[in-house]
Write a protein that holds these residues in place. Structure first.
Motif, mmCIF file in Angstrom:
data_model
loop_
_atom_site.group_PDB
_atom_site.id
_atom_site.type_symbol
_atom_site.label_atom_id
_atom_site.label_comp_id
_atom_site.label_asym_id
_atom_site.label_seq_id
_atom_site.Cartn_x
_atom_site.Cartn_y
_atom_site.Cartn_z
ATOM 1 N N UNK A 161 -1.683 -4.713 4.220
ATOM 2 C CA UNK A 161 -0.782 -3.901 5.473
ATOM 3 C C UNK A 161 -0.841 -5.060 5.843
ATOM 4 N N UNK A 162 -0.796 -6.477 5.260
ATOM 5 C CA UNK A 162 -0.544 -7.598 5.775
ATOM 6 C C UNK A 162 0.903 -8.076 5.683
ATOM 7 N N UNK A 163 0.295 -8.119 3.869
ATOM 8 C CA UNK A 163 1.578 -8.883 3.009
ATOM 9 C C UNK A 163 2.842 -7.898 2.977
ATOM 10 N N UNK A 164 2.636 -6.420 3.596
ATOM 11 C CA UNK A 164 3.944 -5.833 2.660
ATOM 12 C C UNK A 164 4.244 -5.473 4.110
ATOM 13 N N UNK A 165 3.754 -5.565 5.064
ATOM 14 C CA UNK A 165 3.494 -4.536 6.153
ATOM 15 C C UNK A 165 4.494 -4.992 7.070
ATOM 16 N N UNK A 166 4.213 -6.872 6.933
ATOM 17 C CA UNK A 166 4.974 -7.594 8.057
ATOM 18 C C UNK A 166 6.198 -7.788 7.440
ATOM 19 N N UNK A 167 6.505 -7.705 6.102
ATOM 20 C CA UNK A 167 8.211 -7.784 5.171
ATOM 21 C C UNK A 167 8.233 -6.602 5.920
ATOM 22 N N UNK A 169 8.461 -4.482 8.443
ATOM 23 C CA UNK A 169 8.459 -4.160 9.745
ATOM 24 C C UNK A 169 9.872 -5.537 10.152
ATOM 25 N N UNK A 170 9.381 -6.394 9.887
ATOM 26 C CA UNK A 170 11.065 -7.425 10.170
ATOM 27 C C UNK A 170 11.742 -6.883 9.339
ATOM 28 N N UNK A 171 12.278 -6.702 8.533
ATOM 29 C CA UNK A 171 12.936 -5.477 7.618
ATOM 30 C C UNK A 171 13.864 -4.475 8.778
ATOM 31 N N UNK A 186 12.910 4.199 14.155
ATOM 32 C CA UNK A 186 11.485 4.121 13.513
ATOM 33 C C UNK A 186 10.562 4.609 12.925
ATOM 34 N N UNK A 187 10.233 4.833 14.662
ATOM 35 C CA UNK A 187 8.819 5.399 14.711
ATOM 36 C C UNK A 187 8.725 6.530 14.134
ATOM 37 N N UNK A 188 9.798 7.329 14.324
ATOM 38 C CA UNK A 188 9.568 8.529 14.218
ATOM 39 C C UNK A 188 9.678 8.860 12.074
ATOM 40 N N UNK A 189 10.611 8.140 11.836
ATOM 41 C CA UNK A 189 11.020 8.203 10.234
ATOM 42 C C UNK A 189 9.543 7.696 9.486
ATOM 43 N N UNK A 220 3.540 -0.457 7.754
ATOM 44 C CA UNK A 220 4.889 -1.376 8.930
ATOM 45 C C UNK A 220 4.396 -0.398 10.323
ATOM 46 N N UNK A 221 4.263 0.893 10.031
ATOM 47 C CA UNK A 221 3.353 0.967 11.482
ATOM 48 C C UNK A 221 2.093 0.802 12.072
#
Length: 275
Positions: A161-167, A169-171, A186-189, A220-221
């Protein structure tokens, strides 16, 4: 009278002397030299362009000018945005290698110093909307941007959740910054993508065995919930703290709570929003 002497027998006519040795066998005809096989033509050089500390190599000759511009513009914008927001500069120049290989084994990868995009992989690229393509470029750019940064004990075994969530979210923060969408949309999607699948496990257990679309969305969320309205600035702090401390300590120094406490708080948020 005496008998006349008998005539002398005729001497044998001498025959030709037999050949003492066999005549030497004729030399075999020398093979007619064939033309030397043509050497393989060298692979065509990619169209190469350089912009600041980013090098673009386009091996996909069929890629449209629109898509080339999309990749270049997104990469340049993302690079500047990440530097500005995190205060961190990539250690080495980043090279983009864009190819079209239908037999390839991956779609996109952010490796150390290189972003690789295979536009021929399962037709994902051609089927994607421009916003999705931009998010892909910005996501992989963030991976490459952070790969070379030093880590305590060289430990990079971050939870999914950090390794893929951060990139991820950043994107999307790049997309928000460019006016492509808002934080609320973004949150709704992300919630819609998560809810379209069966209930996912707790965030600490999420991994690649889960449906990836939902796993990326949930990760991401989680990052969005973690940083709130501060964008990716706290991510820069986390990366700096991770130079000297292992992730659990760096996380607590950055966000003021342990990873376990945050994960429990996020699960309460999920339950309250049916995600």
């Amino acid at each position: 009278d005496t008998l006349a002497p008998a005539p002398k027998p005729a001497e044998p006519v001498p025959t030709a002397r037999p050949v003492d040795t066999l005549a030497p066998a004729p030399k075999p005809a020398e093979p007619v030299p064939t033309a030397r096989p043509a050497e393989l033509a060298p692979a065509p050089k990619p169209a190469e362009q350089v912009s600041g500390d980013i090098v673009f190599k386009f091996f996909d000759e069929g890629l449209s000018n629109v898509d080339r511009a999309l990749i270049q513009d997104t990469a340049i914008f993302a690079s500047n945005y990440y530097k500005d927001q995190t205060g961190i500069t990539a250690v080495n120049p980043i090279t983009y290698q864009v190819s079209n290989d239908p037999a390839g084994t991956f779609y996109a990868k952010g490796d150390p110093n290189m972003v690789r995009i295979n536009t021929g992989y399962q037709n994902y690229w051609s089927a994607s909307a421009p916003l999705v393509k931009e998010a892909l470029v910005a996501h992989e750019h963030f991976h490459t941007f952070t790969f070379a940064l030093p880590r305590a004990n060289n430990n990079r075994s971050d939870p999914f959740w950090i390794a893929e969530g951060v990139p991820e979210f950043a994107s999307y923060m790049v997309a928000v910054e460019r006016g492509r969408l808002t934080k609320d949309s973004l949150r709704r999607e992300e919630m819609r993508r998560i809810q379209s699948f069966q209930k996912l496990p707790v965030i600490s257990s999420i991994n690649r065995s889960n449906p990836l679309v939902a796993a990326y969305a949930l990760s991401c969320l989680a990052i969005d919930f973690l940083v709130g309205d501060r964008g990716i600035r706290p991510i820069g702090d986390l990366m700096r703290n991770s130079r000297d401390f292992l992730l659990p300590v760096a996380f607590e120094k950055t966000f003021g709570e342990s990873m376990e406490a945050f994960q429990a708080r996020f699960e309460i948020y999920r339950a309250g929003n049916n995600i």
